[in-house]
Every structure is written in structure tokens, then in C-alpha cells.
Motif scaffolding. Structure first.
Motif, short mmCIF file in Angstrom:
data_model
loop_
_atom_site.label_atom_id
_atom_site.label_comp_id
_atom_site.label_asym_id
_atom_site.label_seq_id
_atom_site.Cartn_x
_atom_site.Cartn_y
_atom_site.Cartn_z
N ALA A 135 0.83 -1.21 0.00
CA ALA A 135 0.00 0.00 0.00
C ALA A 135 0.87 1.26 0.00
N ASN A 136 1.92 1.28 0.81
CA ASN A 136 2.77 2.47 0.89
C ASN A 136 3.65 2.63 -0.34
N ASN A 137 4.00 1.52 -0.98
CA ASN A 137 4.70 1.63 -2.27
C ASN A 137 3.81 2.31 -3.30
N ALA A 138 2.50 2.00 -3.25
CA ALA A 138 1.57 2.66 -4.17
C ALA A 138 1.47 4.16 -3.85
N VAL A 139 1.55 4.52 -2.57
CA VAL A 139 1.57 5.93 -2.19
C VAL A 139 2.82 6.60 -2.75
N ARG A 140 3.96 5.94 -2.56
CA ARG A 140 5.24 6.47 -3.04
C ARG A 140 5.24 6.67 -4.55
N ASP A 141 4.59 5.76 -5.28
CA ASP A 141 4.64 5.81 -6.75
C ASP A 141 3.76 6.90 -7.34
N ASN A 142 3.05 7.65 -6.49
CA ASN A 142 2.27 8.80 -6.96
C ASN A 142 1.32 8.42 -8.10
N LEU A 143 0.57 7.32 -7.90
CA LEU A 143 -0.34 6.83 -8.94
C LEU A 143 -1.48 7.81 -9.19
N GLU A 144 -1.88 7.91 -10.43
CA GLU A 144 -2.99 8.79 -10.78
C GLU A 144 -4.31 8.15 -10.35
N VAL A 145 -5.19 8.97 -9.82
CA VAL A 145 -6.54 8.52 -9.44
C VAL A 145 -7.52 9.12 -10.44
N THR A 146 -8.21 8.27 -11.17
CA THR A 146 -9.15 8.75 -12.19
C THR A 146 -10.54 8.21 -11.90
N THR A 147 -11.55 8.96 -12.29
CA THR A 147 -12.94 8.53 -12.15
C THR A 147 -13.64 8.66 -13.50
N ARG A 148 -14.47 7.68 -13.80
CA ARG A 148 -15.26 7.71 -15.03
C ARG A 148 -16.68 7.25 -14.74
N VAL A 149 -17.64 7.88 -15.37
CA VAL A 149 -19.04 7.49 -15.25
C VAL A 149 -19.41 6.73 -16.51
N MET A 150 -19.98 5.54 -16.33
CA MET A 150 -20.31 4.67 -17.46
C MET A 150 -21.42 3.72 -17.07
N SER A 151 -21.84 2.91 -18.01
CA SER A 151 -22.87 1.91 -17.69
C SER A 151 -22.26 0.81 -16.83
N LEU A 152 -23.11 0.13 -16.07
CA LEU A 152 -22.64 -0.96 -15.22
C LEU A 152 -21.99 -2.05 -16.04
N ASP A 153 -22.57 -2.38 -17.20
CA ASP A 153 -22.00 -3.43 -18.05
C ASP A 153 -20.62 -3.03 -18.56
N GLU A 154 -20.45 -1.75 -18.94
CA GLU A 154 -19.14 -1.29 -19.41
C GLU A 154 -18.10 -1.39 -18.31
#
Length: 888
Positions: free
Chosen positions: A623-642
Motif C-alpha cells: 500500500a505504501n509503495n503505491a503511495v510512493r509511486d504517486n499513482l494517478e486517481v481517475t474517475t469515469r461514469v459509465m454503464s454498469l456493463d461497461e
């Protein structure tokens, strides 16, 4: 005709007639006033009541339902089931009686070759409300039913309402006549089991008030829209179309019954009592499987308690059939295979579902063993006291506290030649049920509260702007005080305020509500809570801290930015921990619950054993390696099937609409459906510090973590403690663990030596104490107070040593001591003393009564204690007096 085919024919029929096919809602009802979805109408209540505008004019569905109010009837009648499926077609202000009746008749009597259900019209009867001439005429004209097969009945059967103010209306029920071999002639009015109700058409057209009972109320007028609400029992249609005697013998239930019969060596149909037990098992195993598949897990409260109860009823029934070992692996597998065609998730999630079932069975089998031991002791005590019946309170305690079934208590008591005070037991059960019904009524009353939101919801959905804005200008649409709609709220009042738009996050998805204020001209409101009371509406519980607020006024919602950011850190950290757990433990370790608030996250997941320190460290590091790696957080709105096609995790037990919000952290590594607020990059989380891991039920674990600044503060506190220890012990940090282990070992060795010295000193007192023996009614008695002692065991050892020095004459020893500031009396008797009437247990109990406590034990050695050490001399005197008086 298989059950799945009946459901498919129903949906195809109504889809061709312009109905939107709606997936079944979860068994866990959205309405907080309900434990479960108890009827097909529950998911549609907001539309039927007019609180929320319906998204379609007509719909059809197959709704999963759970009812437990008639659980005692399961297995005894052909139609009572805990889990059942309700076929329904719905009209929200679209068509009404004529079309509802036409559709029902066409589907029921239509040829199977044309997609119908193929019922013979001569086998169908109909009831209508006694004053509903319109429905009577429609059945006669549309269906061509003879008038003697259309029966008029009263409100108790043919008028629908919730029993509360709100929507109501007459209904029409369709019955299937099983034939003269099943009962008397005369139609449904006879209330005979020969006539099976298969479909109920509710014509919801009136609003009622002044409700004193379900059948006593005043009609105040027509509803804004006349609605159709129908329910056809899928299991009832299935057992008729499959030519079997009851729902337990249908294709989705019978396989479980057959496995239970095989495991128990019983033959279904050979014995009535065994048949009832087999049907209970078949119903309860299927019901448990479906509850587990919708995210319910066994526990001691709420929904989990209901699940635990029906699982334990199944285990009990297997035991009564003679199966004392585990049977759930075979029974649940049979139910999975029977249900997977209709509900594929019971197969894809089976490893997790069966883990809960097997763990619960193992736990209850241990409980039964413990309950049997307790019951055996009660039997012995009852017989020793000359009794012939176990007390009802003891039977209830076994049932309520230990989950020990009353019929097993009756069976074991009968084998021992005793009865059970069943009247007292039933009285205690009645009290419990009365409390439960009162609680259910209180929950049911909350359903009516939704009506207060009707006018506000009619103005549209609340727009949530908080994903992008921390402050939003809006206006006040509605105000509620004490559950009533009002024009304004004044300083000091607690109120619900509803805005057209809000930046404040409403509690959901494990994330707590935002903190903040709502401000406007001349007023300021402190936000205490934010919730979604009905779909599409956000309500703010506030305290008016300045001025007064009125409907229609402009208002701005202002989020506490620091608190929101900390909550976002925690929520995003939860996603990282979830991904890290799956990386470490595998894909079967999936989320079962979470809580995210500022600086803290709690994550529950499916796993059967404690995590090792090494595993915890690995999860934390990932978990902290993921914090260190400065990963981008993205959100998308789509259909449930998609979203599902993209690999997003639909979290177990959550409910999703057709449009969803997908949150990625580092792309597909962490991809979940989530409506919460999040940081924009993982480095904003700062730090994840796992501080706890524990069990929260069978096959369920919980990890807790501090996040961001709270995590840093916790580590800083630990650093200060380490610094203090290194200074005090004059030991480098990397050698602290070794040094503390050495000190601990030295301390234990010293304590052991001290204990040995104390024991030797105590033993050295035995000869002198034995010399103090004096006659007490023919018993050589040592009754002395020895002062303070390290433990009750030390006093016991000394008493036995003194007793051994009394020789072969009748003897007894009673030593009083103070252990941890509390008085203790140990009584020991030799065999001649017991023969002369000196019983250690009775004497210890007598002394304990003087000390203000309790005690007892075996006849040869026993212990008593209390709270008042000053009464030790009196307690010892009481023992002496008892022995002297016994021989007078």
C-alpha cells in the motif's frame, strides 16, 4: 415446466407489452426501516407512493424476497417459504384495472406453445373486493368467467394497505383449484387449502388516513396517479406446473431435500415428522445461500441474526434426523447447483459463500456440544433436588443465550425421565416475540416517514457538486423539524434542510458524511449529518447556530476542507489496502465492509484465519509503495456493463444502478465501482499505518489503519516510547527486543522463586494449624483465618495439607484468607467427615452467604467468596455452628 422457464415466460410476456424489465433488488432492503425485501413492492415504494418520480411508466420483475414472520410454519404447509420469488408487473399512472386483468388472464391461460402458462380456465377462481363492481364486471367480460367463480370478499382479504396512512386500494386475487381430492367445494371463500392463491392484483388508487387497523381507516381521496402492483408467487406456480405437492418438491428446492434424506438415511414420504424436518432443511439451506449471496453474514444482531437462526434451524433439523456431524458442504453444494441457472452469482461466489456456511455449522455444532453439557448438569441437579421438571427459565436460557433448540432440550429431558416447564418457557418466548414485534412495528412506522419528502422530491433530484467544488450556491427547497414539514427553523433547533444543490457528501459506501456549514442571509447552520433518505434526495441534519432559515431562501453549502481531505485520504487508502490484500492473499479475499473517516480506515474482508505479522507487513508495504509511486486517481461514469467489462470490482453486497462511477488508482491495479470522494494522486494519502487486525465473525477479518497525519502522529508516539526505553534501559534501539525479553525472563524466574518460597512458607503452617483442630458435633474441625494469601490455589493447597494431617477421624478444614482484597473461604473434608455429614460444597456456600457472595463445589473440597473481608470470622463461626447443630 422448470422454475427458471416460468420466470422467463413471465418477463418475455410483459416485455412484449411495453414493460421495462427491472433486475431483482437485493434481499437487503434499501429502506433502513426494513431488515429485508419482504415483498415485491418494496423496491418500488418510492414510485408507488409518489415520493420519487418513476423512471418508467410500466415495469416487470422477478424479485427475491425473505420473510421470517411465519418461520414456524415452514415445512408444515405446502406454501410457506423463507426465501421466495415474486413475479410482478407494475404500472405507475399508466394502465389500470382493465389491462392488469387482461394481462393476467392472457398469461395464465395462454397456450404454452405461444409463451403462456397453459392453465385451464375451468381451474381458476377470482376474488374481488365486495364493493368493487368494476373489477367484478371486468373479470366477467374480459375473462368470460362465470359469476359463481368471481367471489366478493371483505377488506380482510381483498383490500390492500400497509396498515399506515398512505396509499391503498382494492385488490383481486386469482386462485387455482387443485380438485375435490384436496378439500371442500365452494371456492376461495371457504378458505380451504384446496384453492391456492397464485396472483394478487392490487389496484392502488386511494389515499387513506385515520388508520386504527389494517382494515379500519378513512379514504381521503384519490392518489395523484392510479398504480398497478401485482405479485405472483413463482414457487406456487412452479409446484402446480411441475405436478408436485408443494414448493419444497420443485426443481429449485427438492435437490437439497434429497441430499438431506440420503445423509440421514430417511425416505421422504415415509414419516410426517421426518418430512417436515427435510422440508425445513431444504428451505433454510436455500434461503441461507441466497442471503449470503446478497452480502448478509451470520452474526448476533439484525439481518445476520436472522441468517444465523435459519442456518441453525437447518442444523437442528439434521440432528433430529440423526445426523450429528457436518452436513452443510453437501447441502449447500446441492442448493448452488439448483439455483445457479437463475442466479449465476451463487456459483461464481461459491467458495466465499460456502466458507461462511461451513464455519457457522462448525461453530453451532460446538455450541450444541456445550449446551448438551450444561443441560446434563441441569438434569443431575434437578434429580438430586428431587424435581421432575427442568425449569422453563433454564430451557429459555439455553435457547436464547446458547442457541440450544427447545425440542432438543425436550428430547434429552425425556430420555432422563424429566419434563420441561413448557408453560414458563412459552411465556418467556412470548415476551421475546412481543418485544420483537414492537420493534418491527417501530421499523414499519418509519416507512410512512418517506411521505414527508414527496413534495420536495417532486421538484427534482438534489445535485451533488462535491466531487469538484467545496462550496456551492443554492436555495432551500424544504425544511423538516421532528419529522414534519415546516416553513422555517429558528436558532437552537435541530432540523433537516434540503437544498437544490449541495457540495456536502452524504454518508455512503463506507465513507462518513462531510462536516461543514450551510450559510445564507442572516443564518448559519452547523451540519451534523448528511444522508439520502429517498433515492435522488440529499438531506442535511443541522443545528441552527445563528438566525433562522426559511424555505426558498438562498443558501450556500460549505465543506470543511481539512476534514474532507482527510476523509479522501482514508477512502483512497482503503482502495490501496484492498488491492494489496488481493495481491497478497489472492482474489478470494474480497471486501465485506468498510468505514472511512478523517485519518482512519477500517476494512473487512473474507478470510478464515489471522494474518501473520509478516503478511500484515507485506500488505502495508504494498500500500505504501503505491503511495510512493504517486499513482494517478481517475474517475469515469459509465454503464454498469461497461464497468464490469473493464474489470471493475462490484463490491459484495453493494447496490448499483445502470450508471456507475468507476475509480482507478494506477489503472487496473485498483479498479472499483465507488461513489466516494478521493484524492487526485496516491501520494496525497501520505502514509498508511496498519494498527490492528482482528476477527469480526466466522471467515471474516478486519484490518484497521491510520492514514496521513494521524498515521504520522501514531508513529511519532511510538518513536517517543522507544526513545524513552532506550534511555531507561541504556540499550541501543536495535537491541531493545532482546533486552526486554531478557528482563521478562528474569522477572518470570524471580516470580517463580517467590511463589516457591511462599508455597513453602504456607506449607510450613500446616502442622500448627492441624494442632488447632477442635470438636464440632463429632467432627474434628480446623476453622482459622490465615490473613493475606497470594491466590486461592495457595489457600486450597494449604487446606488439603491440613486435612491430610487430621488422621482417620472425621475431619473438616475451613480456612479463610484475603486474596486481592477479597475474602475467600476454602473448605476440605476427609472421607470419614463426609460420611458424618460434613459436605464441603454446602459449607462453602454457607460461608459465602455470610461474606455477601457465592460459592459451592464438590463434597470433598469447595470454595466460597464475597465482598466483605471483615466478615471472615463470622463466616468461619457459621461453619462451626452448622456442624454442631447437624449432630444435635
Amino acid at each position: 415446466m422448470q422454475t427458471a422457464e416460468i420466470a422467463s415466460r413471465f418477463l418475455d410476456f410483459f416485455e412484449k407489452r411495453g414493460h421495462t424489465i427491472v433486475p431483482s433488488a437485493s434481499l437487503v432492503a434499501d429502506d433502513p426501516a426494513l431488515l429485508f425485501t419482504v415483498a415485491g413492492m418494496v423496491p418500488f415504494i418510492p414510485y408507488l407512493s409518489g415520493v420519487v418520480p418513476p423512471p418508467y411508466p410500466r415495469a416487470a420483475d422477478v424479485q427475491k424476497c425473505i420473510r421470517t414472520n411465519d418461520i414456524e410454519e415452514v415445512g408444515k404447509t405446502p406454501r410457506h417459504g423463507t426465501f421466495f420469488q415474486m413475479l410482478g408487473n407494475w404500472s405507475f399512472g399508466d394502465y389500470f384495472k382493465a389491462d392488469a386483468i387482461r394481462y393476467a388472464w392472457e398469461l395464465l391461460t395462454g397456450p404454452e406453445s405461444d409463451g403462456g402458462l397453459g392453465f385451464d380456465p375451468k381451474d381458476l377462481w377470482v376474488t374481488v373486493y365486495k364493493d368493487d363492481d368494476e373489477a367484478y364486471g371486468l373479470w366477467r367480460d374480459i375473462a368470460g368467467l362465470p359469476e359463481d367463480r368471481i367471489q366478493r370478499l371483505d377488506k380482510d382479504t381483498n383490500y390492500w394497505s400497509t396498515g399506515l396512512p398512505g396509499p391503498a386500494g382494492p385488490c383481486s386475487e386469482i386462485f387455482y383449484d387443485q380438485g375435490p381430492e384436496y378439500g371442500v367445494d365452494g371456492g376461495p371463500a371457504t378458505d380451504d387449502d384446496r384453492y391456492v392463491e397464485i396472483w394478487n392484483l392490487v389496484f392502488m388508487q386511494y389515499e387513506i388516513t385515520n388508520v386504527t387497523s389494517k382494515y379500519d381507516f378513512d379514504i381521503v381521496g384519490e392518489l395523484p396517479n392510479r398504480n398497478i402492483d401485482t405479485g405472483m408467487g413463482l414457487e406456487r406456480i412452479a409446484f402446480i406446473k411441475q405436478g408436485v405437492q408443494n414448493m419444497y418438491e420443485t426443481d429449485q428446492v427438492r435437490p437439497v431435500l434429497d441430499v438431506a434424506a440420503t445423509l440421514s438415511g430417511k425416505t421422504y414420504g415415509a414419516d410426517h415428522e421426518d418430512d417436515v424436518r427435510l422440508r425445513i432443511i431444504a428451505d433454510h439451506v436455500r434461503s441461507s445461500l441466497m442471503l449470503l449471496s446478497d452480502g448478509v453474514t451470520p452474526s448476533n444482531e439484525g439481518r445476520g441474526y436472522i441468517l444465523r437462526r435459519i442456518m441453525r434451524r437447518a442444523i437442528r433439523s439434521m440432528r433430529l434426523l440423526g445426523v450429528e456431524g457436518a452436513s452443510f458442504p453437501e447441502l449447500f453444494a446441492a442448493s448452488r447447483d439448483a439455483m445457479k441457472a437463475a442466479y449465476p452469482e451463487v456459483e461464481t461466489e461459491y467458495a466465499r459463500l460456502s466458507a461462511y456456511a461451513v464455519a457457522e455449522e462448525q461453530t453451532f455444532l460446538r455450541t450444541l456440544a456445550a449446551g448438551s453439557s450444561i443441560l446434563d448438569q441441569s438434569v443431575v441437579q434437578t434429580k438430586d433436588a428431587g424435581g421432575t421438571a427442568l425449569s422453563g427459565s433454564e430451557a429459555f436460557l439455553l435457547h436464547d443465550t446458547y442457541g440450544f433448540p427447545i425440542d432438543l432440550t425436550l428430547e434429552i429431558a425425556e430420555e432422563a425421565g424429566l419434563t420441561v416447564d413448557r408453560d414458563a418457557f412459552d411465556s418467556l418466548m412470548l415476551e421475546q416475540r412481543t418485544r420483537a414485534k414492537a420493534d418491527a412495528r417501530a421499523r414499519k412506522g418509519a416507512i410512512a416517514d418517506q411521505s414527508v419528502y414527496r413534495e420536495v422530491r417532486a421538484q427534482g433530484e438534489t445535485v451533488f457538486t462535491g466531487y469538484t467544488d467545496l462550496e456551492t450556491e443554492s436555495s432551500v427547497l424544504g425544511i423538516l423539524v421532528d419529522g414534519r414539514s415546516v416553513d422555517r427553523a429558528v436558532q437552537g433547533q435541530i432540523a433537516e434542510v434540503i437544498l437544490a444543490e449541495t457540495s456536502l457528501y452524504a454518508e455512503s459506501g463506507g465513507q462518513v458524511a462531510d462536516k461543514g456549514v450551510i450559510v445564507g442571509p442572516g443564518f448559519e447552520l452547523e451540519v451534523l449529518d448528511v444522508q439520502r433518505p429517498v433515492p435522488g434526495l440529499i438531506s442535511h441534519t443541522v443545528e441552527v447556530s445563528i438566525g433562522e432559515v426559511g424555505v426558498g431562501q438562498p443558501a450556500a453549502s460549505v465543506v470543511d476542507a481539512v476534514n474532507r481531505h482527510s476523509a479522501q485520504q482514508a477512502h483512497s487508502a482503503t482502495h490501496l489496502v484492498h488491492a494489496a490484500i488481493r495481491d497478497t492473499l489472492g482474489r478470494s479475499a474480497t471486501q465485506t465492509g468498510s468505514l472511512n473517516r478523517a485519518g482512519y480506515m477500517r476494512f473487512d474482508f473474507n478470510w478464515s484465519s489471522a494474518l501473520s505479522p509478516e503478511t500484515r507487513s507485506e500488505i502495508e508495504e504494498i500500500a505504501n509503495n503505491a503511495v510512493r509511486d504517486n499513482l494517478e486517481v481517475t474517475t469515469r461514469v459509465m454503464s454498469l456493463d461497461e464497468a464490469k467489462a473493464a474489470g471493475a470490482m462490484a463490491l459484495f453486497g453493494e447496490k448499483y444502478g445502470t450508471t456507475v462511477r468507476m475509480v482507478d488508482i494506477g489503472g487496473p491495479w485498483s479498479r472499483e465501482l465507488c461513489g466516494g470522494t478521493h484524492v487526485s494522486r496516491s501520494s496525497e494519502i501520505g502514509l498508511v499505518n496498519l494498527v490492528g487486525e482482528s476477527s469480526v465473525g466466522a471467515s471474516n477479518r478486519r484490518v484497521e489503519a491510520l492514514v496521513g497525519l494521524d498515521a504520522f502522529r501514531d508513529l511519532a508516539a511510538e518513536r517517543a516510547i522507544v526513545s524513552q526505553l532506550t534511555s531507561t534501559l541504556k540499550t541501543p534501539r536495535d537491541q531493545l527486543a532482546t533486552r526486554i525479553a531478557e528482563l521478562s525472563a528474569n522477572l518470570k524466574a524471580a516470580e517463580k522463586k517467590i511463589a516457591a518460597f511462599e508455597a513453602r512458607a504456607m506449607a510450613d503452617r500446616a502442622p500448627a494449624l492441624a494442632q488447632k483442630a477442635a470438636d464440632a458435633g463429632g467432627i474434628s474441625l480446623v476453622a482459622e483465618s490465615i490473613g493475606a494469601a497470594g491466590s486461592g490455589d495457595d489457600v486450597r493447597t494449604l487446606a488439603l495439607q491440613v486435612r491430610d494431617r487430621l488422621g482417620t477421624a472425621p475431619g473438616a478444614v475451613a480456612l479463610g484468607a484475603v486474596v486481592n482484597d477479597r475474602p475467600v473461604v476454602i473448605v476440605a473434608t476427609n472421607e470419614p467427615g463426609r460420611a458424618a455429614g460434613a459436605k464441603a460444597g454446602a459449607l462453602a456456600k454457607l460461608a459465602a452467604g455470610v461474606l455477601g457472595g457465592g460459592g459451592g463445589g464438590r463434597d470433598d473440597v469447595a470454595q466460597g467468596g464475597g465482598a466483605d473481608a471483615s466478615q471472615l470470622p463470622a463466616a468461619l463461626t457459621a461453619i462451626r455452628s452448622a456442624l454442631e447443630s447437624a449432630t444435635r
